[in-house]
Design a protein around this motif. Structure first.
Motif, PDB file in Angstrom:
ATOM      1  N   LYS A  16      24.244 -17.215 -55.884  1.00  0.00           N
ATOM      2  CA  LYS A  16      23.334 -16.530 -56.815  1.00  0.00           C
ATOM      3  C   LYS A  16      23.355 -17.254 -58.166  1.00  0.00           C
ATOM      4  O   LYS A  16      23.962 -16.802 -59.132  1.00  0.00           O
ATOM      5  CB  LYS A  16      23.759 -15.066 -56.994  1.00  0.00           C
ATOM      6  N   ASP A  19      22.608 -15.334 -61.601  1.00  0.00           N
ATOM      7  CA  ASP A  19      23.422 -14.217 -62.068  1.00  0.00           C
ATOM      8  C   ASP A  19      24.802 -14.724 -62.523  1.00  0.00           C
ATOM      9  O   ASP A  19      25.295 -15.745 -62.033  1.00  0.00           O
ATOM     10  CB  ASP A  19      23.606 -13.174 -60.967  1.00  0.00           C
ATOM     11  N   LEU A  72      27.481  -4.800 -59.713  1.00  0.00           N
ATOM     12  CA  LEU A  72      26.392  -5.643 -60.198  1.00  0.00           C
ATOM     13  C   LEU A  72      25.485  -4.834 -61.108  1.00  0.00           C
ATOM     14  O   LEU A  72      24.988  -3.768 -60.729  1.00  0.00           O
ATOM     15  CB  LEU A  72      25.573  -6.198 -59.027  1.00  0.00           C
ATOM     16  N   ASP A  73      25.293  -5.324 -62.335  1.00  0.00           N
ATOM     17  CA  ASP A  73      24.304  -4.766 -63.258  1.00  0.00           C
ATOM     18  C   ASP A  73      23.016  -5.553 -63.060  1.00  0.00           C
ATOM     19  O   ASP A  73      22.897  -6.695 -63.532  1.00  0.00           O
ATOM     20  CB  ASP A  73      24.806  -4.882 -64.704  1.00  0.00           C
ATOM     21  N   ARG A  74      22.068  -4.955 -62.358  1.00  0.00           N
ATOM     22  CA  ARG A  74      20.851  -5.680 -61.987  1.00  0.00           C
ATOM     23  C   ARG A  74      19.999  -6.043 -63.208  1.00  0.00           C
ATOM     24  O   ARG A  74      19.372  -7.103 -63.241  1.00  0.00           O
ATOM     25  CB  ARG A  74      20.028  -4.857 -60.990  1.00  0.00           C
ATOM     26  N   LYS A  75      19.954  -5.155 -64.204  1.00  0.00           N
ATOM     27  CA  LYS A  75      19.131  -5.433 -65.387  1.00  0.00           C
ATOM     28  C   LYS A  75      19.695  -6.606 -66.180  1.00  0.00           C
ATOM     29  O   LYS A  75      18.950  -7.490 -66.624  1.00  0.00           O
ATOM     30  CB  LYS A  75      19.054  -4.181 -66.263  1.00  0.00           C
ATOM     31  N   ARG A  77      21.820  -8.739 -64.949  1.00  0.00           N
ATOM     32  CA  ARG A  77      22.116  -9.802 -63.983  1.00  0.00           C
ATOM     33  C   ARG A  77      23.551 -10.306 -64.167  1.00  0.00           C
ATOM     34  O   ARG A  77      23.821 -11.495 -64.160  1.00  0.00           O
ATOM     35  CB  ARG A  77      21.113 -10.957 -64.092  1.00  0.00           C
ATOM     36  N   CYS A 123      26.096  -5.365 -52.832  1.00  0.00           N
ATOM     37  CA  CYS A 123      25.502  -5.402 -54.173  1.00  0.00           C
ATOM     38  C   CYS A 123      24.037  -5.816 -54.161  1.00  0.00           C
ATOM     39  O   CYS A 123      23.244  -5.318 -54.973  1.00  0.00           O
ATOM     40  CB  CYS A 123      26.308  -6.341 -55.073  1.00  0.00           C
ATOM     41  N   TYR A 124      23.673  -6.749 -53.274  1.00  0.00           N
ATOM     42  CA  TYR A 124      22.291  -7.213 -53.211  1.00  0.00           C
ATOM     43  C   TYR A 124      21.519  -6.609 -52.039  1.00  0.00           C
ATOM     44  O   TYR A 124      20.341  -6.904 -51.853  1.00  0.00           O
ATOM     45  CB  TYR A 124      22.262  -8.744 -53.122  1.00  0.00           C
TER      46      TYR A 124
END
Length: 242
Positions: A16, A19, A72-75, A77, A123-124
């Motif tokens: 990734k 990220d 994982l903080d998606r916002k 990344r 997480c993904y």
């Protein structure tokens, strides 16, 4: 720990690249004690070498447990992984200390490769094949059952070998192994992660087993019925001739 962080950074960067992830040791990490949004992965049956810091006795174990918590903080990344390696005690010391294991670079890479798969799945939310889990290589000779009395993971109820170690030694004795041996990864995978219907396959197997047993019961009952009728006819004919 530095080698773990280096290999982790390489692998997560390849997997990734957009990220940012960090890997840190947390000795206070507790199994199944997760903050909201955090996921867990427990690597069992890892192989490592131990050395007592008091008497310098060394031993190898193929029952080392490593606990990972990941988020994982998606916002933003940004991802975090907390890691705890469970320790073992020296069996020769009267007052032993819990010692951290030493891993070969190859097995560090294999454990972290399994962690990458779990990050992708948990997480993904990617569909992951459980057969892609790396197998852990046993690089030295190991003998006898796992000693739960000197295992930190066993004391915390985490080690899967805890109850086996309480059985008689002869039941679980293993002779010296040939090098190298391989243990499969023992992590369970949910259907959501795998994207495959594993339960349906096991259901068919269970059904086939039940059908087989049912046929055996019917066959046995039929045989007893035939024998009973034959005996009854014989008795009736015997008294009729009298």
């Amino acid at each position: 720990m530095e080698i773990w962080q280096q290999i982790f950074s390489q692998k997560i960067g390849q997997m990734k690249p957009g990220d940012r992830w960090t890997l840190k040791v947390d000795y206070y990490l507790q199994s199944n004690d997760l903050d909201p949004g955090w996921k867990q992965f427990l690597q069992q049956h890892a192989f490592a070498r131990f050395e007592c810091s008091q008497c310098w006795h060394t031993w190898h174990s193929a029952q080392v447990n490593i606990l990972f918590h990941m988020h994982l903080d998606r916002k933003q990344r940004q991802g975090q992984v907390k890691m705890k390696i469970f320790r073992q005690e020296c069996k020769k010391c009267l007052v032993p200390k819990l010692e951290l294991p030493e891993f070969s670079q190859e097995n560090v890479e294999r454990v972290l490769e399994n962690l990458m798969l779990k990050i992708r799945g948990k997480c993904y939310r990617e569909a992951i094949n459980p057969h892609d889990l790396c197998k852990i290589i046993v690089e030295a000779q190991t003998m006898g059952p796992h000693d739960s009395s000197h295992c930190e993971a066993c004391r915390l109820g985490i080690c899967c070998m805890k109850y086996e170690a309480q059985a008689p030694a002869s039941t679980f004795f293993r002779p010296a192994s040939l090098l190298p041996r391989i243990f499969p990864a023992q992590e369970e995978w949910s259907e959501a992660e795998t994207g495959s219907g594993r339960d349906s396959g096991s259901g068919r197997d269970s059904g086939s087993s039940c059908d087989w047993r049912r046929c055996c019961c019917y066959s046995t009952a039929t045989i007893f019925l035939v024998i009973f009728l034959a005996v009854l006819i014989f008795v009736l004919l015997y008294f009729k001739t009298k």
